[in-house]
Design an enzyme around this catalytic site. Structure first.
Site, PDB file in Angstrom:
ATOM      1  N   ARG A  58       0.805  -1.229   0.000  1.00  0.00           N
ATOM      2  CA  ARG A  58       0.000   0.000   0.000  1.00  0.00           C
ATOM      3  C   ARG A  58       0.831   1.269   0.000  1.00  0.00           C
ATOM      4  O   ARG A  58       0.563   2.197  -0.767  1.00  0.00           O
ATOM      5  CB  ARG A  58      -0.939   0.021   1.209  1.00  0.00           C
ATOM      6  CG  ARG A  58      -2.185  -0.794   1.014  1.00  0.00           C
ATOM      7  CD  ARG A  58      -2.653  -1.373   2.322  1.00  0.00           C
ATOM      8  NE  ARG A  58      -1.737  -2.421   2.736  1.00  0.00           N
ATOM      9  CZ  ARG A  58      -1.853  -3.694   2.358  1.00  0.00           C
ATOM     10  NH1 ARG A  58      -2.860  -4.078   1.643  1.00  0.00           N
ATOM     11  NH2 ARG A  58      -0.954  -4.592   2.714  1.00  0.00           N
ATOM     12  N   THR A  59       1.821   1.351   0.879  1.00  0.00           N
ATOM     13  CA  THR A  59       2.567   2.605   1.009  1.00  0.00           C
ATOM     14  C   THR A  59       3.289   2.919  -0.298  1.00  0.00           C
ATOM     15  O   THR A  59       3.197   4.019  -0.840  1.00  0.00           O
ATOM     16  CB  THR A  59       3.567   2.507   2.178  1.00  0.00           C
ATOM     17  OG1 THR A  59       2.846   2.125   3.345  1.00  0.00           O
ATOM     18  CG2 THR A  59       4.260   3.839   2.420  1.00  0.00           C
ATOM     19  N   LYS A  87      25.824  -4.675  -3.410  1.00  0.00           N
ATOM     20  CA  LYS A  87      27.293  -4.699  -3.542  1.00  0.00           C
ATOM     21  C   LYS A  87      27.984  -4.092  -2.329  1.00  0.00           C
ATOM     22  O   LYS A  87      29.198  -3.976  -2.288  1.00  0.00           O
ATOM     23  CB  LYS A  87      27.707  -3.889  -4.776  1.00  0.00           C
ATOM     24  CG  LYS A  87      27.152  -4.376  -6.097  1.00  0.00           C
ATOM     25  CD  LYS A  87      27.652  -3.459  -7.212  1.00  0.00           C
ATOM     26  CE  LYS A  87      26.994  -3.762  -8.536  1.00  0.00           C
ATOM     27  NZ  LYS A  87      27.241  -2.661  -9.507  1.00  0.00           N
ATOM     28  N   ARG A 108      11.728   3.640   2.838  1.00  0.00           N
ATOM     29  CA  ARG A 108      11.364   2.681   3.885  1.00  0.00           C
ATOM     30  C   ARG A 108      12.578   1.811   4.137  1.00  0.00           C
ATOM     31  O   ARG A 108      13.192   1.298   3.187  1.00  0.00           O
ATOM     32  CB  ARG A 108      10.175   1.817   3.472  1.00  0.00           C
ATOM     33  CG  ARG A 108       9.957   0.642   4.403  1.00  0.00           C
ATOM     34  CD  ARG A 108       8.697  -0.118   4.137  1.00  0.00           C
ATOM     35  NE  ARG A 108       7.521   0.638   4.559  1.00  0.00           N
ATOM     36  CZ  ARG A 108       6.289   0.136   4.584  1.00  0.00           C
ATOM     37  NH1 ARG A 108       6.075  -1.107   4.187  1.00  0.00           N
ATOM     38  NH2 ARG A 108       5.277   0.871   4.975  1.00  0.00           N
ATOM     39  N   HIS A 136       5.996   5.836  11.335  1.00  0.00           N
ATOM     40  CA  HIS A 136       5.415   5.722   9.996  1.00  0.00           C
ATOM     41  C   HIS A 136       4.444   6.909   9.832  1.00  0.00           C
ATOM     42  O   HIS A 136       3.222   6.750   9.841  1.00  0.00           O
ATOM     43  CB  HIS A 136       4.685   4.382   9.877  1.00  0.00           C
ATOM     44  CG  HIS A 136       4.289   3.983   8.490  1.00  0.00           C
ATOM     45  ND1 HIS A 136       4.322   4.855   7.409  1.00  0.00           N
ATOM     46  CD2 HIS A 136       3.830   2.798   8.003  1.00  0.00           C
ATOM     47  CE1 HIS A 136       3.894   4.205   6.336  1.00  0.00           C
ATOM     48  NE2 HIS A 136       3.593   2.963   6.666  1.00  0.00           N
TER      49      HIS A 136
HETATM   50  C1  NCD Z   1       2.309  -1.206   8.115  1.00  0.00           C
HETATM   51  C2  NCD Z   1       3.806  -0.999   8.134  1.00  0.00           C
HETATM   52  O1  NCD Z   1       4.498  -1.223   7.151  1.00  0.00           O
HETATM   53  O2  NCD Z   1       4.248  -0.565   9.187  1.00  0.00           O
HETATM   54  N1  NCD Z   1       1.783  -1.327   6.826  1.00  0.00           N
HETATM   55  C3  NCD Z   1       1.531  -0.201   6.100  1.00  0.00           C
HETATM   56  O3  NCD Z   1       2.394   0.591   5.819  1.00  0.00           O
HETATM   57  N2  NCD Z   1       0.269   0.009   5.708  1.00  0.00           N
HETATM   58  C4  NCD Z   1       1.838  -2.248   9.055  1.00  0.00           C
HETATM   59  C5  NCD Z   1       2.418  -3.635   9.011  1.00  0.00           C
HETATM   60  O4  NCD Z   1       3.346  -3.932   8.270  1.00  0.00           O
HETATM   61  O5  NCD Z   1       1.896  -4.477   9.754  1.00  0.00           O
END
Ligand code: NCD
Length: 314
Positions: A58-59, A87, A108, A136
């Site tokens: 999703r993100t 590498k 991320r 997040h």
């Molecule tokens: C979450 C995350 O990556 O922290 N997911 C997200 O970004 N929607 C929650 C998770 O991974 O459980």
């Protein structure tokens, strides 16, 4: 900070209630315009670098979709195995490279503090799309946007599952405590004792006098959802456990079945950042209380709003 132009989004703490208000207002406008079939072009010629060192559906996809819908372009990777990280290249060199090719970086990474580190190494804005079990912030923006769509009065919210490693929980609790303490009648923390909310977040809730119960012996293990307006379910974060035997002890501990949801007050809403494993059974999806796929959908206008505000175009 009075505008987001050129700003990093690393922790929700760096923002303010006013700034959050700006993001939500613009997200509403974007949503309205999208409903009317608008085509956007305000980020034409801009490039977003999307650097995902950890899995994401999703993100990553909503950020990419948001950038493209605004007329911008996206570069990057979703698997560092295919980049020079494999590498042995360090993060600072990777982002300093990407800075030459893009206008904003979305990152991320499994390590806490990595987004801040990336931002310290480049001049262009950096957006934290999750740094380990830490923060997040953009998930929190869409979570709050979703909550405020459904509730204008004060609410009772329960966090269920992995409160220790869940970064979405950490960011959302921080935002509620810092920016909306008067809107929260109760924060109920429901988790097995090995996954209870960290001290720093409990202290923040106490300091801001956000009414909360259930953390006598710091947390309640019982899945007591009575009286809650929002149930924020989370996945047990298997990948963050230092010891998988510990994970085995708590996996599958909470499961929202249609029977449990049927017992909830009519107005209760169930949220989840997703992905879910087994903590919400699929039969719940069609019930009135389930809003987690609307929540997913809200990621798009919220991230479109955010990118527009950061890249300074209307
Ligand atoms: C979450 C995350 O990556 O922290 N997911 C997200 O970004 N929607 C929650 C998770 O991974 O459980």
């Amino acid at each position: 900070m009075s505008s987001l132009k050129g700003e990093n989004i690393i922790s929700i703490r760096d923002l303010s209630r006013e700034i959050l208000g700006l993001v939500f207002k613009k997200a509403e406008e974007v949503e309205e315009r999208m409903k009317n079939g608008a085509i956007f072009s305000n980020l034409r010629g801009k490039v977003m670098a999307s650097l995902f060192f950890e899995p994401s559906t999703r993100t990553q996809l909503s950020f990419s979709s948001a950038m493209k819908k605004l007329g911008g372009e996206v570069i990057g990777f979703s698997d560092p195995e295919g980049s020079s990280t494999k590498k042995g290249e360090n993060l600072a060199d990777t982002v300093r490279t990407v800075e030459r090719y893009s206008n904003v970086v979305v990152i991320r990474h499994p390590k806490k503090g990595s987004a801040r580190w990336a931002a310290d190494n480049v001049e262009i804005p950096v957006i934290n799309a999750g740094d380990g079990a830490n923060q997040h912030p953009t998930q929190t923006l869409l979570d709050l946007y979703t909550i405020f769509k459904h509730f204008t009065e004060e609410i009772r919210i329960g966090f269920v599952g992995d409160l220790k490693y869940g970064r979405t929980v950490h960011s959302l609790i921080t935002a509620l405590a810092l920016y909306y303490p008067e809107k929260i009648k109760e924060v109920r923390l429901i988790s097995p004792s090995i996954l209870k909310l960290g001290e720093e977040y409990c202290e923040l809730l106490e300091r801001k006098k956000v009414g909360y119960i259930g953390i006598g012996s710091q947390t309640t293990e019982e899945l007591n959802l009575k009286g809650l307006d929002v149930v924020y379910m989370t996945r047990i974060q298997k990948e963050r456990f230092p010891d998988l035997e510990e994970y085995e002890k708590v996996k599958g501990i909470y499961k929202l079945s249609p029977e449990i949801v049927g017992e909830l007050d009519e107005g209760t809403k169930i949220m989840h950042p997703l992905p879910r494993i087994d903590e919400i059974s699929p039969e719940v999806d069609a019930m009135d209380q389930a809003i987690f796929f609307d929540q997913v959908g809200n990621g798009l206008p919220v991230r479109m709003s955010l990118l527009s505000l950061i890249l300074g175009e209307d």
